[in-house]
Design an enzyme around this catalytic site. Structure first.
Site, mmCIF file in Angstrom:
data_model
loop_
_atom_site.group_PDB
_atom_site.id
_atom_site.type_symbol
_atom_site.label_atom_id
_atom_site.label_comp_id
_atom_site.label_asym_id
_atom_site.label_seq_id
_atom_site.Cartn_x
_atom_site.Cartn_y
_atom_site.Cartn_z
ATOM 1 N N SER A 14 76.641 -3.130 33.388
ATOM 2 C CA SER A 14 76.317 -2.892 34.510
ATOM 3 C C SER A 14 76.885 -4.024 35.442
ATOM 4 C CB SER A 14 74.867 -2.899 34.740
ATOM 5 O OG SER A 14 74.492 -4.309 34.338
ATOM 6 N N SER A 50 76.292 -5.743 29.379
ATOM 7 C CA SER A 50 76.797 -5.657 30.793
ATOM 8 C C SER A 50 77.764 -6.668 31.309
ATOM 9 C CB SER A 50 75.473 -5.777 31.537
ATOM 10 O OG SER A 50 74.539 -4.830 31.328
ATOM 11 N N LYS A 61 76.364 -11.337 40.961
ATOM 12 C CA LYS A 61 75.595 -9.969 40.613
ATOM 13 C C LYS A 61 74.372 -9.670 41.677
ATOM 14 C CE LYS A 61 74.529 -6.942 36.893
ATOM 15 N NZ LYS A 61 74.401 -6.842 35.303
#
Lengths: 98, 456
Positions: B137, B161, B62
């Site tokens: 996310s 997330s 990420k």
């Protein structure tokens, strides 16, 4: 527990908050955010307040905030983690156009 | 497959994006290092496995985790030109375990989002249905695994997330207890809630990844825990599972049906199911967001164009230059900063922030009591399946409501995993929550659920 108070946030308040938070908002954004903030706070006002108000302070008062020299071995340990250094100074990439 | 074959298969799936010419079909990756991945595959192939548990597996990271020499945007224009000077401990440990880093994945800007639509570099699409969101996310992380590009993805979990996108995309994911995985190198924006967290193609790979990245780290003094012994063949016999009553309130029927059927299979395999009630769960969304806003607004102060971010071209007073440099922040980031500033101001803190912190304490205590009666708690990961792109973008409260079943683990600091269960059409995730520090028990139960679902 539902709140009986309708939250309201004015455009002037949004403008003040934006200044404090170092944000620049367009006029239409100020209006939209005032509406959003009021709606969100209204939804979250169902949260029950802590019994007896705010949580009780800790049993022992926090220690006094005193400046004291760090132990040399602590400084060395921290400096050892710095990716790039020059002696006891950290080196960082040049910033800006200078 | 050899490591080189794995990398070539991943690059083929990405198409022209592998050479950086345009976005991949899901907009999952923001940066692909094809040359680096090929070189790394050749190197570890020459060295052989050497007992490395992730030998030759392809991983994505990420883009709020640092990889030395690579861009780290956090999904924001503000950091578009920022290059990380060092590598996050969790990323380095994946590589030490034999993994091959393919690239950095898309995310909601500064991890502020639940759908994967808030990235400054465009929304990520769900590989299971490209017209739907992948969840956020860690949107690109989940999409990279669901698309078969990555075996493992390293994401982060602030309020769900990795579990939300894991459930929406049909992959396994786990939010570890804080302190199990080092946060060194994570652009941490809600420090009491957030931790790096893995996603993977299956539970065994997820467990191997977590084992590789966990453990104490001198670069993060809060990283003090160890995973402990792990027996993925432990099975369900003797397991006491508390089925959370509140977790089924308002859940869409298809999700409820799939989760209850999976729990019935777990019971048939020897687990004991008992209904458990934690009424404080109803306060969790408000408590979570108020705490998040305040921590987020505070943490975002460092993105001022001087310490981090794009320096403003504007002339004039320092405050004006800082505000001009922060003009690139997206709507949700601005909304959270304003709400955090409001909720933490001296005249408002008692009503909002202090109330939220107190509610968090009550919630954590209730979950601890519930977990004293059972080994694990269970329920759906998400209240509904992946929704259509754009369906909730104009309504922040509707978007926040997606997090209602995931935020409790972050507020109470519990390990929580999601594992796909059998469902018609779109994926559904079953969520398992364990006692703080008992991440291994959650993984063991996830492995049993996965085994039963495959056999069903």
């Amino acid at each position: 527990m539902a709140s009986d108070k309708v939250e309201s946030v004015s455009v002037a308040e949004v403008r003040r908050l934006a200044r404090a938070a170092r944000l620049t908002l367009a006029p239409d954004e100020e209006t939209r955010l005032a509406r959003d903030l009021a709606r969100i706070l209204e939804a979250f006002s169902t949260l029950a307040p802590a019994e007896g108000g705010a949580p009780a302070p800790a049993a022992a008062p926090p220690r006094e905030d005193l400046v004291a020299p760090a132990a040399p071995e602590t400084v060395d340990r921290i400096l050892a983690m710095v990716p790039r250094r020059s002696g006891r100074h950290t080196k960082v990439p040049r910033r800006g156009g200078a | 497959m050899t490591p080189t074959e794995r990398v070539e298969a991943a690059l083929r799936a990405l198409g022209p994006a592998a050479e950086g010419r345009r976005a991949d079909p899901w907009n999952a990756f923001l940066d692909v290092d094809a040359a680096g991945a090929r070189a790394r595959a050749q190197a570890i192939e020459a060295e052989g496995p050497r007992g490395r548990p992730l030998h030759g597996l392809v991983v994505s990271v990420k883009d709020n985790l640092a990889v030395a020499g690579r861009r780290m945007t956090c999904g924001s224009r503000h950091l578009e030109r920022y290059v990380a000077p060092y590598t996050a401990t969790a990323v380095r440990r994946l590589e030490d375990a034999g993994a091959i880093l393919l690239g950095k994945t898309n995310l909601d800007e500064f991890a502020a989002g639940s759908s994967g639509e808030n990235s400054a570099f465009g929304p990520t699409r769900n590989p299971r249905d490209p017209e739907r969101v992948p969840g956020g996310s860690s949107s690109g992380a989940a999409a990279s695994v669901a698309a078969g590009v990555a075996d493992v993805a390293l994401g982060s979990d602030t309020g769900g997330s990795v579990r939300c996108p894991g459930a929406f995309c049909g992959v396994a994911a786990l939010r570890p207890t804080r302190g199990l995985v080092s946060r060194h190198g994570l652009a941490d924006l809600a420090m009491s809630l957030e931790t790096p967290a893995p996603l993977a193609r299956d539970v065994a790979t997820l467990a191997a990844a977590l084992a590789a990245i966990s453990g104490p780290d001198p670069r993060d003094p809060t990283a003090r825990r160890t995973l402990g012994t792990l027996d993925l063949a432990h099975g369900a016999r003797g397991l006491r599972v508390g089925v959370l009553r509140e977790y089924f309130e308002g859940v869409e029927p298809a999700t409820e049906r799939a989760v209850r059927e999976a729990l019935a299979r777990l019971e048939n395999a020897g687990a004991t199911l008992v209904e458990v009630s934690v009424p404080e769960t109803r306060d969790s969304l408000a408590a979570y967001y108020l705490v998040n806003y305040v921590e987020f607004a505070s943490a975002m102060q460092r993105f001022d164009g001087f310490r981090f971010g794009t320096p403003a071209a504007a002339e004039g007073a320092l405050e004006e230059a800082v505000a001009a440099g922060r003009a690139s922040f997206g709507p949700e980031v601005r909304r959270r900063i304003l709400l955090g500033t409001y909720a933490s101001e001296q005249e408002h803190a008692a009503r909002w922030y202090t109330t939220a912190v107190a509610a968090r304490g009550r919630l954590a205590a209730s979950f601890r009591r519930a977990l004293a009666q059972v080994d694990l708690l269970a329920g759906p990961t998400m209240p509904f399946r992946a929704f259509r792109l754009g369906e909730k973008t104009d309504d922040p409260l509707a978007m926040y409501a997606a997090d209602v079943l995931t935020v409790t683990a972050n507020l109470a600091d519990l390990p929580a995993g999601t594992v796909p269960v059998r469902a018609q059409g779109l994926p559904v995730g079953l969520q398992l929550l364990g006692r703080g520090g008992e991440d291994a028990r959650v993984l063991e139960a996830m492995a049993e659920v996965e085994r039963l679902e495959v056999e069903a």
